[in-house]
Design an enzyme around this catalytic site. Structure first.
Site, mmCIF file in Angstrom:
data_model
loop_
_atom_site.group_PDB
_atom_site.id
_atom_site.type_symbol
_atom_site.label_atom_id
_atom_site.label_comp_id
_atom_site.label_asym_id
_atom_site.label_seq_id
_atom_site.Cartn_x
_atom_site.Cartn_y
_atom_site.Cartn_z
ATOM 1 N N CYS A 116 0.806 -1.167 0.174
ATOM 2 C CA CYS A 116 -0.014 0.033 0.079
ATOM 3 C C CYS A 116 0.837 1.221 0.132
ATOM 4 O O CYS A 116 1.479 1.847 1.145
ATOM 5 C CB CYS A 116 -0.967 0.129 1.146
ATOM 6 S SG CYS A 116 -1.885 1.457 1.233
ATOM 7 N N CYS B 217 -0.502 3.899 2.082
ATOM 8 C CA CYS B 217 -0.394 3.824 3.532
ATOM 9 C C CYS B 217 1.265 4.089 3.857
ATOM 10 O O CYS B 217 1.633 4.853 5.056
ATOM 11 C CB CYS B 217 -0.472 2.547 3.870
ATOM 12 S SG CYS B 217 -2.049 1.912 3.358
ATOM 13 N N ASP B 218 2.413 3.558 3.368
ATOM 14 C CA ASP B 218 3.498 3.613 3.656
ATOM 15 C C ASP B 218 4.476 4.258 3.054
ATOM 16 O O ASP B 218 5.687 4.248 3.094
ATOM 17 C CB ASP B 218 3.902 1.948 3.568
ATOM 18 C CG ASP B 218 3.139 1.285 4.467
ATOM 19 O OD1 ASP B 218 2.800 1.390 5.347
ATOM 20 O OD2 ASP B 218 2.945 -0.033 4.077
#
Ligand code: NAP
Length: 310
Positions: free
Chosen positions: A137, A140-141
């Site tokens: 992701c 997300c990261d």
């Protein structure tokens, strides 16, 4: 077990589940929708700008789109439950479902909309270093990879989207693809090609993820001549597609060889009376937010007609 027999329980959120909720609630079926405890909103919660959902000419951020769909489902009376369904008994006229808190629910009809999950390459070190440089992701990261050199595996729209997004942070993003041509749509390819931070490594597969506590590099194999090499990276984003989330359905509804729920053509009906399926759980071909939403609508209409006839 509660004595209540619901008309309809929808399992799974995402565009399919929420759209089924909107239609079923407007049809006065008082649907109960299990959103999932950690996966509420589905795959679009991990995307950035959605440019191709009709009705939003300026684009919309994935999580905002899901918030809107969810609010619309709730507005008409869908009861949302932020929990997982952990067990389903779907044959027989009354379906019995158990949730993650141990509640046992009964319903005359069920719509399955559990979507799909990220595919893994299948390497032992990919799993071991998950969260330590390996991610599925970018939204997300990606932030953790500022000024670093990272790799994205895959040749579809997800890989192009992730790679393009990651150039906001990384100094370089190398797209590693097992063939010499991409599967992604032209607009996404053009955007990636035009980005000076993106490099393509063709005919290459990842055979190992290197590193002790964190990712330090990848072992690569050329798919044409079989030669192996190593290259330093601090991050690996895996964007090689999705598999249907149908584990709970094994042995209940008919699935195809890849685990997608089989439905009667031109409907969302499964082999079990009163059980309908929609979205990525059934879709080999299109897998778009708008097609998932459309099939969620169809599932609610099918369920409504089924309930009217019983
Ligand atoms: P996809 O289209 O199935 O592409 C998966 C890619 O990963 C392919 O290039 C495939 O290679 C590669 N791959 C699969 N298994 C692999 C493995 N074990 N090792 C290495 N590479 C592997 O999946 P996706 O990109 O997630 O897209 C799924 C759907 O969502 C598509 O319909 C797409 O259009 C849609 N989507 C749309 C958008 C958008 O419009 N904004 C964004 C993301 C996704 P091969 O090409 O060799 O098979």
């Amino acid at each position: 077990m509660s004595e209540t027999i619901h008309d309809l329980i929808i399992v799974g959120s995402g565009p399919a589940g929420y759209t089924a909720g909107i239609y079923a609630a407007r049809a006065q079926l008082s649907p109960v929708l299990y959103e999932g405890s950690v996966t509420a909103g589905g795959a679009l919660m991990n995307t950035t700008e959605v440019e191709n959902f009709p009705g939003f000419p300026a684009g919309i951020i994935g999580p905002d789109l899901m918030d809107n769909l969810k609010a619309q489902a709730e507005k008409f009376g869908t009861k949302l439950v932020r929990d997982d369904i952990t067990k389903m008994e779907l044959d027989g006229p009354v379906k019995v479902l158990t949730d993650g808190s141990g509640n046992v629910l009964r319903s005359k009809a069920v719509i399955l909309a559990t979507g799909s999950a990220y595919k893994e390459i299948g390497l032992a070190n990919e799993k071991r270093l998950s969260g330590r440089g390996v991610s599925w992701c970018a939204t997300c990261d990606g932030f953790f990879f500022r000024d670093q050199e990272i790799a994205v595996v895959g040749g579809g729209d997800s890989a192009m989207e992730e790679a393009t997004f990651l150039t906001r942070f990384a100094s370089k993003v190398v797209v590693i693809h097992r063939r010499d041509s991409l599967r992604a749509s032209k607009i996404m390819i053009d955007r990636a090609n035009a980005n000076p931070k993106i490099e393509f490594l063709w005919n290459t597969e990842v055979v190992d993820v290197l590193g002790g506590d964190n990712v330090t590099g990848l072992k690569l194999r050329n798919t044409v001549d079989g030669t192996e090499s190593e290259r330093a990276f601090t991050g690996l984003f895996v964007a090689i597609g999705h598999s249907p989330r149908s584990e709970l359905l094994l042995g209940q509804v008919n699935l195809d060889d890849e685990g997608y729920v089989k439905v009667d053509v031109h409907s969302t009906r499964t082999n079990l009376s009163g059980v309908f399926a929609c979205g990525d759980l059934v879709d080999h071909t299109y897998r778009q937010a708008i097609t998932a939403a459309g099939s969620g609508c169809a599932a609610a209409l099918d369920a409504e007609r089924f309930l009217a006839g019983h």
